[in-house]
Motif scaffolding. Sequence first.
Motif, PDB file in Angstrom:
ATOM      1  N   ASN A  87       0.820  -1.212   0.000  1.00 39.66           N
ATOM      2  CA  ASN A  87       0.000   0.000   0.000  1.00 39.66           C
ATOM      3  C   ASN A  87       0.854   1.262   0.000  1.00 39.66           C
ATOM      4  OD1 ASN A  87      -2.460  -1.401   0.037  1.00 39.66           O
ATOM      5  ND2 ASN A  87      -2.388  -1.627   2.262  1.00 39.66           N
ATOM      6  N   TYR A  88       1.968   1.222   0.722  1.00 39.61           N
ATOM      7  CA  TYR A  88       2.857   2.382   0.748  1.00 39.61           C
ATOM      8  C   TYR A  88       3.573   2.542  -0.594  1.00 39.61           C
ATOM      9  CZ  TYR A  88       2.125   2.471   5.790  1.00 39.61           C
ATOM     10  OH  TYR A  88       1.562   2.538   7.045  1.00 39.61           O
ATOM     11  N   ARG A  89       3.961   1.425  -1.210  1.00 39.74           N
ATOM     12  CA  ARG A  89       4.606   1.516  -2.523  1.00 39.74           C
ATOM     13  C   ARG A  89       3.641   2.081  -3.556  1.00 39.74           C
ATOM     14  NH1 ARG A  89       6.183  -3.918  -1.121  1.00 39.74           N
ATOM     15  NH2 ARG A  89       8.315  -3.968  -0.288  1.00 39.74           N
ATOM     16  N   THR A  90       2.388   1.672  -3.487  1.00 38.76           N
ATOM     17  CA  THR A  90       1.392   2.196  -4.419  1.00 38.76           C
ATOM     18  C   THR A  90       1.182   3.689  -4.210  1.00 38.76           C
ATOM     19  OG1 THR A  90       0.277   0.047  -4.439  1.00 38.76           O
ATOM     20  CG2 THR A  90      -0.985   1.946  -5.227  1.00 38.76           C
ATOM     21  N   SER A  91       1.204   4.134  -2.965  1.00 36.50           N
ATOM     22  CA  SER A  91       0.941   5.541  -2.667  1.00 36.50           C
ATOM     23  C   SER A  91       2.080   6.450  -3.125  1.00 36.50           C
ATOM     24  CB  SER A  91       0.704   5.718  -1.164  1.00 36.50           C
ATOM     25  OG  SER A  91      -0.397   4.951  -0.724  1.00 36.50           O
ATOM     26  N   VAL A  92       3.313   5.972  -3.029  1.00 39.67           N
ATOM     27  CA  VAL A  92       4.462   6.822  -3.373  1.00 39.67           C
ATOM     28  C   VAL A  92       5.001   6.542  -4.768  1.00 39.67           C
ATOM     29  CG1 VAL A  92       5.124   7.059  -0.953  1.00 39.67           C
ATOM     30  CG2 VAL A  92       6.096   5.203  -2.311  1.00 39.67           C
ATOM     31  N   ASP A  93       4.323   5.703  -5.534  1.00 36.19           N
ATOM     32  CA  ASP A  93       4.722   5.461  -6.922  1.00 36.19           C
ATOM     33  C   ASP A  93       4.116   6.573  -7.787  1.00 36.19           C
ATOM     34  OD1 ASP A  93       5.562   4.498  -9.314  1.00 36.19           O
ATOM     35  OD2 ASP A  93       4.302   2.693  -9.324  1.00 36.19           O
ATOM     36  N   PHE A  94       4.878   7.646  -7.953  1.00 39.12           N
ATOM     37  CA  PHE A  94       4.345   8.835  -8.610  1.00 39.12           C
ATOM     38  C   PHE A  94       4.225   8.679 -10.118  1.00 39.12           C
ATOM     39  CE2 PHE A  94       6.672  10.809  -4.853  1.00 39.12           C
ATOM     40  CZ  PHE A  94       5.531  10.780  -4.066  1.00 39.12           C
ATOM     41  N   SER A  95       4.711   7.591 -10.665  1.00 35.45           N
ATOM     42  CA  SER A  95       4.513   7.334 -12.089  1.00 35.45           C
ATOM     43  C   SER A  95       3.203   6.611 -12.367  1.00 35.45           C
ATOM     44  CB  SER A  95       5.674   6.494 -12.641  1.00 35.45           C
ATOM     45  OG  SER A  95       5.771   5.245 -11.951  1.00 35.45           O
ATOM     46  N   ALA A  96       2.562   6.078 -11.318  1.00 30.38           N
ATOM     47  CA  ALA A  96       1.280   5.388 -11.445  1.00 30.38           C
ATOM     48  C   ALA A  96       0.151   6.373 -11.148  1.00 30.38           C
ATOM     49  CB  ALA A  96       1.221   4.196 -10.493  1.00 30.38           C
ATOM     50  N   PRO A  97      -1.073   6.063 -11.585  1.00 32.97           N
ATOM     51  CA  PRO A  97      -2.191   7.011 -11.366  1.00 32.97           C
ATOM     52  C   PRO A  97      -2.440   7.331  -9.899  1.00 32.97           C
ATOM     53  CG  PRO A  97      -2.787   5.368 -13.017  1.00 32.97           C
ATOM     54  CD  PRO A  97      -1.477   4.937 -12.438  1.00 32.97           C
ATOM     55  N   VAL A  98      -2.361   6.341  -8.993  1.00 35.53           N
ATOM     56  CA  VAL A  98      -2.648   6.587  -7.581  1.00 35.53           C
ATOM     57  C   VAL A  98      -1.601   7.513  -6.974  1.00 35.53           C
ATOM     58  CG1 VAL A  98      -2.920   5.516  -5.313  1.00 35.53           C
ATOM     59  CG2 VAL A  98      -3.859   4.397  -7.336  1.00 35.53           C
ATOM     60  N   GLY A  99      -0.341   7.230  -7.207  1.00 39.01           N
ATOM     61  CA  GLY A  99       0.722   8.075  -6.661  1.00 39.01           C
ATOM     62  C   GLY A  99       0.748   9.456  -7.293  1.00 39.01           C
ATOM     63  N   GLU A 100       0.468   9.539  -8.587  1.00 32.65           N
ATOM     64  CA  GLU A 100       0.440  10.839  -9.256  1.00 32.65           C
ATOM     65  C   GLU A 100      -0.674  11.719  -8.699  1.00 32.65           C
ATOM     66  OE1 GLU A 100       0.143  12.643 -13.814  1.00 32.65           O
ATOM     67  OE2 GLU A 100      -0.046  10.487 -13.434  1.00 32.65           O
ATOM     68  N   ALA A 101      -1.837  11.124  -8.473  1.00 33.58           N
ATOM     69  CA  ALA A 101      -2.946  11.890  -7.896  1.00 33.58           C
ATOM     70  C   ALA A 101      -2.634  12.338  -6.477  1.00 33.58           C
ATOM     71  CB  ALA A 101      -4.218  11.043  -7.924  1.00 33.58           C
ATOM     72  N   LEU A 102      -1.973  11.470  -5.690  1.00 31.63           N
ATOM     73  CA  LEU A 102      -1.604  11.852  -4.326  1.00 31.63           C
ATOM     74  C   LEU A 102      -0.581  12.975  -4.322  1.00 31.63           C
ATOM     75  CD1 LEU A 102      -1.848  11.292  -1.278  1.00 31.63           C
ATOM     76  CD2 LEU A 102       0.005   9.622  -1.530  1.00 31.63           C
ATOM     77  N   LEU A 103       0.384  12.932  -5.223  1.00 30.74           N
ATOM     78  CA  LEU A 103       1.387  13.997  -5.306  1.00 30.74           C
ATOM     79  C   LEU A 103       0.735  15.323  -5.700  1.00 30.74           C
ATOM     80  CD1 LEU A 103       4.336  14.925  -5.257  1.00 30.74           C
ATOM     81  CD2 LEU A 103       4.522  14.186  -7.644  1.00 30.74           C
ATOM     82  N   HIS A 104      -0.169  15.276  -6.649  1.00 30.01           N
ATOM     83  CA  HIS A 104      -0.883  16.503  -7.042  1.00 30.01           C
ATOM     84  C   HIS A 104      -1.671  17.065  -5.860  1.00 30.01           C
ATOM     85  CE1 HIS A 104      -3.407  19.284  -9.310  1.00 30.01           C
ATOM     86  NE2 HIS A 104      -4.458  18.731  -8.729  1.00 30.01           N
ATOM     87  N   SER A 105      -2.344  16.210  -5.141  1.00 28.76           N
ATOM     88  CA  SER A 105      -3.106  16.662  -3.972  1.00 28.76           C
ATOM     89  C   SER A 105      -2.181  17.236  -2.906  1.00 28.76           C
ATOM     90  CB  SER A 105      -3.910  15.496  -3.402  1.00 28.76           C
ATOM     91  OG  SER A 105      -4.594  15.875  -2.238  1.00 28.76           O
ATOM     92  N   PHE A 106      -1.024  16.634  -2.720  1.00 29.93           N
ATOM     93  CA  PHE A 106      -0.067  17.130  -1.731  1.00 29.93           C
ATOM     94  C   PHE A 106       0.449  18.519  -2.120  1.00 29.93           C
ATOM     95  CE2 PHE A 106       4.412  17.535  -0.437  1.00 29.93           C
ATOM     96  CZ  PHE A 106       4.266  17.482   0.939  1.00 29.93           C
TER      97      PHE A 106
END
Length: 334
Positions: A87-106
């Motif tokens: 779950n942490y790898r998915t969240s911080v994988d900024f090349s994937a949609p989930v991580g990219e969306a989290l980075l944008h929100s951050f």
Amino acid sequence: MTTTTAPAGPGERTVGKSSPGAARGPRRRTGRIRRIGLPYLLLLPALLLELLVHLVPMVIGIVMSFKELTQFYIRDWTTAPWTALDNYRTSVDFSAPVGEALLHSFLVTCAFTLLSVGLCWFIGTAAAICMQDTFRGRGLLRAVFLVPYALPVYAAVITWAFMFQHDNGLVNHVLHDQLGLTDKPSFWLIGDNSFIALLVVSVWKGWPFAFLIVMAGLQNIPKELYEAASLDGAGVWQQIRRITLPSLRPVNQVLVLVLFLWTFNDFNTPYVLFGKAAPEAADLISIHIYQSSFVTWNFGTGSAMSVLLLLFLLVVTGVYLFLTSRERRRSARV
């Protein structure tokens, strides 16, 4: 038959049953125990509530972040399979949609927090300084300034949501119909303008707190300093720069930290203003984590995002406290 008691010897001392020295010792120990135990006894209800309301859910959330907790395991989340750090790898994988969306929100949250905290501090400090001088109606103005802080959050944000309506909102009526500043009525609750609307609401309900804290801090500045500076020829701006702001430094250090934590974690304002799906321009990380958990039903990933947010805030708070404490020690030496 008469009984006699032998007198005590030179090195002996008799203590009766009602001797004050014998009773004074237990009384002192009892009083000491009461003094030591009373503060802990008074703190016990608060500690229990802190344990039940914050610590226990925090531990459960950390455990959930290591599980593949989706809608299929909601009924019994303890049976969800362990995923280790996936779950942490998915969240911080900024090349994937989930991580990219989290980075944008951050990044949106960081920009929003910096602007909101800066404006709240500036407006609150300016208002507090203006309210220092005695004039007619000062008490009424102080009470009016505190109205946004006294209003319930939901009532205030819902009122702003009606004011930002496209067709019949007060904001478009003033800006477009009366002042003619825009070519056509603007959409404030969708699109890029949603960030401005969110910032306006946050500053409107946040600056009175800064005003209240700074106004309390100004009471501790001796008036003799301003009188001496005025006699030396210092103007208003020089007095604010040389006396007011340096004297308010300890107050501002705490104020900025509290405003930062409140604003960065703000969930009520975007949720009430935009609903469950915030626009991309106003996608704060708090509402983003809510969508990841309760809209997509992926509580494992949402919990991992929450833990990452907690770690970020702990690191920022620790660094801030370290820098401010070092600055206080340096000022004390000087």
